[in-house]
Design an enzyme around this catalytic site. Structure first.
Site, mmCIF file in Angstrom:
data_model
loop_
_atom_site.group_PDB
_atom_site.id
_atom_site.type_symbol
_atom_site.label_atom_id
_atom_site.label_comp_id
_atom_site.label_asym_id
_atom_site.label_seq_id
_atom_site.Cartn_x
_atom_site.Cartn_y
_atom_site.Cartn_z
ATOM 1 N N GLY A 87 18.929 45.662 5.305
ATOM 2 C CA GLY A 87 20.293 46.168 5.196
ATOM 3 C C GLY A 87 21.250 45.106 4.703
ATOM 4 O O GLY A 87 20.886 43.944 4.570
ATOM 5 N N HIS A 92 30.240 44.149 13.551
ATOM 6 C CA HIS A 92 30.055 44.534 14.951
ATOM 7 C C HIS A 92 31.230 44.000 15.738
ATOM 8 O O HIS A 92 31.718 42.902 15.457
ATOM 9 C CB HIS A 92 28.772 43.909 15.525
ATOM 10 N N CYS A 187 27.545 47.782 4.318
ATOM 11 C CA CYS A 187 26.265 48.344 3.921
ATOM 12 C C CYS A 187 26.155 48.524 2.402
ATOM 13 O O CYS A 187 25.289 49.240 1.922
ATOM 14 C CB CYS A 187 25.998 49.682 4.603
#
Lengths: 267, 162
Positions: A87, A92, A187
């Protein structure tokens, strides 16, 4: 033959990323060692991180573009860390539930293939969103969970070594991660925004929908999709307990001295 | 002449048995010392190595079983040409559906070449895992390491039972 349960643990305090990576490595090494006597445990760590942007394996940490962006993100108040997972770049932070299944894909005969593993993880996340919150998810060729063509609510990025998994998934629970995500093309998906559970359930205030409230439901559905019992990890367990407790204490200390910034510091 | 006949045999993908048959037409003294000249062995982690005895080079790939369990490959990380590796060392990774799976050296030696085509066409690994999707070529430092690896029959059994 009934498979052993997956032992799960939820960390109360947002964890610093690098030290958590260290914990994953440590648990991975313990699993590798104990596997020789078939005495290893499968684990699911559930947690939040302190604000951090992580890069996947494909992104070279010394690429000048990555370095430049990294410095900018650090100035906003986040850590920036390169990892060995699949990925691309993601975020986060508090308000997002992160899960690290540390499983031995070789426990079954035949072993669980990687494609199957990722598929089940996705299924578990979708099932949880549907059953717990009534959130419908859409089909998408990209890995992860999408609400529609341009809204992503959960991401997946995994590393597999000798059939032992590390890294895992993340689900946006509250709106807090949104402003941080806006600073990058997460992403590698241009034009895709990040959704979250709170906005879908139209609940006001940060406390109404919270990461802690997701834990039991998600763990249960994870177990259902993987065909395993989910058992809370006893921290008195001599192999894994001390390392987990140490990280928890470090995170609490860090939160006391340097509380997580809630929004990116944009100048 | 002997060597070039063997090389042609390799290129057309003939099995080890066919190679041995060709070798039988060589001089009598060579016949007494016939060993298998092209060997294919497998690891527990689903790597394969095709070893050419005449050059001491092993061509490393993942197996068809591996590529089907991985899913569509989007990125292949390969070792650096010239690097020294030991059997079992991590030498790269294959990324598919957001999972990066480490690959390990089936034998020790020096990396002589890597498959540059995989950079632009990672899907070659799915389409032709044990041929066009080869990963790297290692010049073996110790051919006896091949004895630790599985034969094709043992590997097939491993896939069915593991």
């Amino acid at each position: 033959m009934l498979l052993s349960p997956i032992f799960y643990h939820y960390f109360r305090t947002p964890l610093p990323y690098v030290q958590t990576l260290g914990l994953q490595e440590k648990l991975h090494q313990i699993q590798l060692l104990l596997r020789r006597q078939n005495a290893h445990k499968d684990i699911l760590l559930l947690l939040q991180h302190r604000p951090v942007y992580t890069l996947g394996r494909r992104q070279q940490a010394d690429d000048p573009e990555v370095v430049a962006e990294g410095s900018q993100l650090q100035r906003m108040g986040a850590d920036v860390v390169s990892t060995k997972r699949g990925g691309q770049i993601t975020y986060h932070g508090p308000g997002q539930l992160v899960g690290y299944p540390l499983l031995d894909l070789g426990r079954t005969a035949p072993a669980m293939g990687i494609r199957d593993y990722i598929c089940r993880m996705q299924t578990a996340l979708k099932l949880h969103l549907k059953e717990e919150h009534g959130i419908e998810t859409s089909l998408n060729d990209n890995t992860g969970v999408f609400l529609d063509e341009t809204t992503k609510i959960a991401s997946i990025g995994v590393q597999v070594r000798h059939r032992l998994t590390t890294h895992g998934f993340s689900i946006n629970v509250t709106p807090e991660p949104v402003a941080w995500f806006a600073q990058v093309v997460a992403c590698g998906l241009v034009g895709v925004r990040q959704g979250n559970i709170a906005e879908m359930t139209k609940t006001q205030g940060r406390d109404a929908v919270a990461v802690e409230l997701e834990i039991e439901g998600l763990a249960g559905r994870f177990g259902k999709v993987f065909g395993r019992d989910m058992v809370k990890l006893d921290l008195k367990e001599k192999e894994l307990g001390p390392a987990i407790r140490a990280l928890e204490e470090e995170a609490e200390e860090l939160q006391r001295t340097h509380p997580c910034p809630q929004t990116p510091a944009i100048t | 002449m002997f060597t070039s006949v063997l090389r042609q045999a390799t290129k057309s993908g003939l099995s080890a048995r066919a190679v041995r048959k060709t070798a039988a037409y060589a001089s009598p003294s060579r016949q007494t010392f016939i060993r298998t000249l092209i060997t294919k062995k497998y690891t527990q982690d689903h790597e394969a190595v095709v070893f050419d005895d005449s050059t001491s080079v092993g061509t490393v790939s993942v197996t068809d079983y591996a590529q089907s369990s991985l899913g569509d490959v989007v990125f292949v990380e390969l070792p650096t040409v010239g690097s020294e590796v030991k059997q079992g060392d991590q030498i790269g990774a294959v990324e598919s559906v957001k999972a990066a799976s480490d690959i390990y050296a089936p034998v020790s030696g020096v990396v002589e070449a890597v498959n540059e085509a995989l950079a632009g066409q990672p899907g070659l690994l799915n389409k032709s895992p044990e041929d066009k999707g080869w990963l790297c070529k290692i010049k073996l430092s110790n051919a006896t390491e091949l004895d630790n690896l599985m034969t094709e029959e043992a590997y097939k059994e491993h896939c069915e039972n593991s």
